[in-house]
Design a protein around this motif. Structure first.
Motif: not given
Length: 883
Positions: A270-272, A277-283, A329-332, A338-341
């Protein structure tokens, strides 16, 4: 788990699959046929042995409810005939469609049903995996014949709850496009049937970094800093499969699939991700889902709980995209955590075939469809829904962005990609992302890498990528100085293109005009338009002719044979990257460019809008900002204006008001738009106040390309509202140097407030500078590596100083001149015949180096084998010495 109520966004998408009853012929009790006249040029055909027909949406056909066109029906003597202004369909009711039972006459030709799709101008392909050059293409909806066909009999369906459905075996279902050369009309009907291209978020249009490599968090962050140091902005950070655990116990199988962070490499994910994101990048991160969720995964127990799966024996949770409960289950559970991270979207790297336990259901379709729809839950981060995956078939354009797979690093692969990208538009697929620089094997070549990045700059998406190999990496600074500079320049230029590209994304989504279009889309009545498959339109006016072969050793230039479309007003073309060169229209010409240039031709009467270059701020601002990662919108705009004819360009920017996740196509009038117009007769550039624009001020850099006429530096018409930016001595010197080097005139304007129109006087009937043949020939001939003496002969022929006859005679002498490399002749002839206004021009003459030269080349090769060398003395071919 109630999957519908828990995840409504995943099972809800716009559709109107049931056609208007007034457009339907047949399908009544006892009929085994049904035809639906969707437009005057598009008709659906169906045959069903049991007399029931399909009204569910398919992966191809989502919107069948068109306004019925005018048509006539005759049902007599065992035959049904349907006639519109464009086609006549005939069906013999005694049998099925086979054996000539169904036919459509259009444009003097007749299509007879054969159960196959047809579109001989090509569409695209599922993947370029392992491609080393050309591969076969699936059909599109454009054809040299008056018709094309998409058979839809085996495609996947969607039921009324948004879940997947299967077809009844044996039924026939398809669409005939009877457009008879009206290519853009065919694409409009295709989008009307299948859905339009979604609007892309602004950040997707910048530079993507990707590499299959075991990065640590520290290494990846240093990489991002290195790009900052180089002042090369990135917008997307891609993590290939080593983000997750790969080295797993053998009892679990391969490490190809994984959903648990490798904490040896990324101790605090999450920190990485927050730092990126702070640098302006999407991942985005890589996902090979085929092996499901196994017991070593961090979220194995949670997913198992959601599914009621027994974990006592560590049995894997099998991947099954046809099981709705598994997919929820795969998505939710799995992906939501992982998306929340901080993972923004998913790179779906499906390579395990097209079969599932349900007939006709391709897992790639399921993954693309539901990943795209599920991504709407992250709309606050993404701006627009997005996925990143391979092409699954007609209709895949609804799920951008396309990942084209793993190509070889060869000139052959590079040479095929422009055509492959352009023909994809023939099936509406407008947003391919290729591995720029190639993926694997092949050779290391600085030159090839530069040419690939140039192609990437003028491609839908620019994503650098390479396979896992210590010798393979695409960082620009890893190449030699000349290549390093060229790569950097084009990556920076790509970032500058974002305002233009976003405008083109709006145009693609709302106006049915893909960014990249083959030349025949606009010039299909010209046979020559079919002869340049690697040349394409990049937006409505720019023509790109990529160089995809090595530079010539004598001229230090790459070359490409280009076709310049004719114009009713005889408009000329100027090369944006070589503005000293202007070309008459309506002919072929071989273009030669040094490694730092790619032919990008703009006709007279062109306006494009870019982000401003950094040197503008060095001129006009005390403390200029540095190029930063991300795609944050800057208010300031760089206008490139090509004079010679009237021009207009509507710069479109994101709506100021936010829209909800379901509103992926906000109203067109909600966008910020600024109309920029050029009046050739008046010599006036008008910039209208921005509609919906809430910003207070903006800098404009106006570049009059290829014009050094002093009138272009004339006064403003309403200076009290707008003013020239105040420049110090350093700024004025820098501006003067830029103007000299770019062969252009620059104006820096400050607009405040932004709610008033400005009119800039640049000179009535301003014209592009005339090509100076002497200067341009001297410039290139000096650099050519060849014998010195023939250079004098060439100079004498071009200038006429030697009295060698009229221009046509001198051209023929040059073409037959012995001992001169063919490439040098072609380079000289390009300049000599470029601009019909030039003094001593060869424009209008046959400039191809003819068969005489080819025969002489073969003769010289034979002599060389005998130990002799050849050169030209005063235009005559002579033997020089024995080796």
């Amino acid at each position: 788990m109630d999957s519908i109520s828990d995840s409504p966004e995943r099972y809800s998408f716009p559709s109107s699959p049931v056609a208007d009853a007034k457009a339907v012929v047949g399908g009544a009790d006892g009929d085994k046929f049904r035809f639906t006249v969707l437009t005057e040029r598009l008709v659906r055909y169906e045959w069903s042995d049991d007399g029931t027909f399909e009204d569910r949406a398919s992966t191809l056909a989502v919107f069948r409810k068109f306004e019925p066109p005018k048509f006539e029906v005759e049902d007599a003597k065992g035959k049904v005939t349907i006639t519109t202004k464009s086609f006549s369909l005939t069906y013999r009711k005694a049998g099925s469609f086979d054996d000539g039972g169904l036919s459509v006459a259009v444009g003097g030709e007749t299509w007879k049903y054969d159960g196959e799709s047809y579109g001989d101008l090509g569409g695209t392909s599922r993947t370029l995996d392992n491609a080393d050059g050309r591969i076969p293409l699936e059909p599109g909806v454009l054809s040299r014949k008056p018709y094309s066909v998409l058979d839809d009999s085996k495609s996947m369906l969607f039921d009324h709850k948004g879940w997947i459905g299967t077809r009844v075996d044996g039924r026939k279902d398809g669409y005939v496009f009877a457009h008879n050369g009206h290519y853009k009309s065919a694409i409009k009907d295709f989008y009307g049937l299948s859905g339009r291209q979604p609007l892309l978020p602004r950040w997707a249009l910048g530079n993507w970094w990707s590499r299959y490599h075991e990065y640590t968090a520290h290494e990846y962050k240093q990489l991002v800093r290195d790009f900052e140091h180089e002042e090369i902005p990135l917008t997307v950070a891609v993590l290939d499969m080593d983000w997750h655990k790969v080295k797993i116990p053998a009892k679990y199988g391969s490490g190809w699939t994984g959903y648990s962070w490798n904490r040896d490499l990324f101790p605090n994910p999450p920190k990485f991700l927050e730092w990126l994101r702070w640098k302006g990048l999407k991942v985005t991160v890589n996902d090979h889902p085929a092996d499901g969720i196994r017991a070593f995964e961090d979220l194995y127990q949670e997913v198992a709980n959601a599914l009621g799966h027994d974990t006592s024996k560590e049995a894997p949770i099998q991947f099954d995209c046809t099981d709705r409960k598994f997919m929820d289950a795969y998505f939710d559970v799995l992906k939501k955590r992982l998306e929340d991270e901080g993972i923004d979207f998913w790179w779906m790297d499906w390579q395990q075939g097209d079969k599932t336990k349900l007939p006709g259901v391709d897992p790639l379709w399921v993954l693309n469809h539901y990943h795209y729809l599920t991504s709407k839950r992250n709309i606050s981060r993404l701006d627009k829904p997005l996925t990143f995956s391979r092409y699954a078939g007609p209709g895949s354009h609804r799920y951008p962005i396309g990942f084209s797979g793993d190509t070889y690093i060869t000139w052959e692969s590079l040479n095929f990609q422009p055509e492959f990208t352009a023909t994809a538009s023939n099936i509406g697929y407008g947003w391919w992302s290729h591995d720029i620089g190639g993926h694997m094997f092949g050779i290391r070549s600085n030159e090839m890498m530069v040419r690939w990045v140039q192609l990437g700059c003028f491609s839908p998406i620019l994503r650098l990528h390479a396979t896992k190999d210590m010798w393979l990496s695409k960082e620009p600074w890893m190449y030699e100085d000349q290549a390093h500079k060229a790569i950097k320049d084009f990556l920076v230029f790509r970032h500058k293109l974002i305002p233009y590209l976003f405008t083109m994304s709006v145009r693609a989504s709302y106006d049915n005009e893909p960014l990249i279009q083959p030349m025949y889309w606009s010039h299909g009545d010209q046979e020559d338009s079919y002869s340049v498959p690697n040349q394409y339109y990049f937006g409505p006016q720019l023509i790109v002719a990529p160089i995809t072969s090595p530079n010539d050793k004598a001229t230090f230039s790459g070359s490409v044979k280009a076709w310049l479309p004719p114009s009713n007003t005889n408009r000329r073309y100027i090369d944006l990257f070589k503005p000293t060169m202007v070309y008459d229209s309506g002919r072929y010409i071989t273009l030669h460019r040094s490694l730092d240039q790619i032919p990008v031709l703009a006709p007279e009467g062109t306006i494009i809008a870019l982000e401003v270059p950094e040197w503008l701020y060095e001129c006009a601002v005390t403390h200029p900002p540095r190029l930063r990662h991300g795609a944050a919108k800057r208010p300031d705009i760089h206008i490139k204006l090509v004079v010679g004819a009237d021009a207009s360009f509507e710069l479109v920017e994101e709506p100021v008001a936010q829209h909800d996740a379901d509103d992926i196509h906000p109203p067109r009038n909600s966008f910020v738009s600024t109309l920029i117009k050029w009046s050739q007769k008046e010599g006036k550039l008008t910039i209208a106040p921005g509609r919906n624009d809430m910003n207070k001020e903006r800098l404009w850099l106006v570049e009059v390309v290829g014009v050094t006429d002093p009138r272009a530096a004339g006064p403003l018409f309403n200076a009290p509202v707008w003013r020239e930016a105040r420049l110090g001595k350093v700024g004025l010197e820098l501006l003067s140097e830029k103007a000299r080097r770019e062969n252009s005139t620059f104006r820096i304007l400050h607009q405040s407030p932004r709610n008033l129109e400005v009119n800039i006087g640049l000179g009535e009937d301003l014209q592009l500078d005339v090509v100076n043949i002497r200067d341009r020939v001297e410039e290139v001939l000096y650099r050519c590596e060849m014998e010195y003496r023939p250079k004098n002969t060439i100079w004498s022929l071009v200038t006429g100083d030697g009295g060698d006859g009229d221009v046509s005679e001198r051209v023929e002498k040059l073409k037959k001149l012995g001992g001169v490399p063919r490439s040098v002749k072609e380079l000289i002839l390009e300049i000599w015949g470029a601009d019909g206004r030039s003094e001593g021009t060869a424009a209008g003459l046959l400039l191809d180096v003819d068969q005489v030269q080819e025969d002489e080349d073969e003769e010289y090769d034979d002599l060389a084998l005998e130990g002799l060398t050849v050169r030209s003395v005063d235009g005559d071919t002579v033997l020089v010495h024995r080796k």
